[in-house]
Design a protein around this motif. Structure first.
Motif: not given
Length: 267
Positions: A223, A227, A231, A233, A235
């Motif tokens: 991940r 990310w 880009s 993501s 979270p």
């Protein structure tokens, strides 16, 4: 009793629907009807569950101690067609069709639903609320973690252009995530005479070690790479991976430093 019967009927229906749905996707991505035969890998799990359910109806004993066998067989059967589907370019699935990317994600999400149904129809939630809640939530979240990783592959070629090595790593570790989930169900050993449920010390240590080193840590790294490079993501699940690693370390420390890991229960 009526809720138990309804729960088992729903479990059977959801199980069969997932098999049919995965068969349709196998035919779609491979353009070969014979590939749909891979879903037969899920049949042993279903037959084993039917055998335990029949035994329970005849003798009135819920087979909790053997529940992990059903789930282990299910995950092996589940990973087989899912791995075959996601090894192809699922990013080309047509959104306008019923068996498109959205239904594929919904089909995958039936796995946590089956887990919750299996636990609640095997172990009484009224008598063992803490154990049922602990198993249901913990394992279901791990399953959703693996499903979310696979979801990244659905965006391949649309919103993302992931390298082949990252795609293979995602598929491998997501499959491992599903397979490891059955270990959490065989951690507990019922001691009927003393009215307790006890952790199997070595199984807990093995599960915590594998889950942190072979699932959560690779997921966290993957991940982070996705990310940083693409880009894309996630979270919430990154936080979940960090917390899961910490939880596994705490479990290992607790088991190593505690002589009695048993808890009171009612069966």
């Amino acid at each position: 009793m009526i809720f138990l019967i309804i729960g088992r009927i729903v479990f059977f229906g959801v199980y069969v629907f997932q098999m049919v749905s995965l068969a349709m996707y196998l035919r779609s991505v491979y353009h070969d009807p014979d590939m749909a035969h891979l879903v037969w890998a899920q049949v042993p799990g279903l037959l084993t569950w039917l055998g335990f359910a029949f035994y329970s109806c005849c003798f009135g004993e819920r087979q909790f101690k053997r529940m992990w066998i059903v789930w282990a067989l299910y995950t092996i059967g589940f990973v087989t067609p899912v791995g075959a589907i996601f090894s192809q370019d699922v990013g080309k699935l047509d959104k306008s069709k019923f068996f498109g990317p959205n239904v594929l994600k919904a089909t995958l999400c039936l796995a946590p639903a089956l887990l919750v149904l299996l636990i609640n129809t095997t172990l009484s939630a009224k008598k063992n609320p803490k154990l049922v809640e602990r198993l249901s939530i913990t394992i279901a979240v791990d399953l959703f973690d693996g499903i979310e990783m696979l979801e990244v592959l659905i965006y391949q070629g649309k919103e993302l252009e992931i390298s082949k090595s990252i795609m293979v790593a995602i598929l491998f570790f997501a499959s491992l995530c599903f397979l490891v989930s059955s270990m959490a169900l065989c951690e507990f050993k019922f001691i009927r005479h003393y009215n307790k449920v006890k952790n199997r010390r070595y199984t807990t240590l093995l599960r915590a070690g594998i889950q942190s080193a072979s699932v959560n840590l690779p997921f966290l790294i993957l991940r982070g790479i996705i990310w940083d490079k693409y880009s894309f993501s996630a979270p919430i699940f990154i936080t979940k991976n960090v917390l899961s690693i910490a939880s596994c370390i705490i479990d290992i420390i607790f088991v190593c430093n505690t002589d009695d890991t048993s808890e009171e229960f009612v069966i």
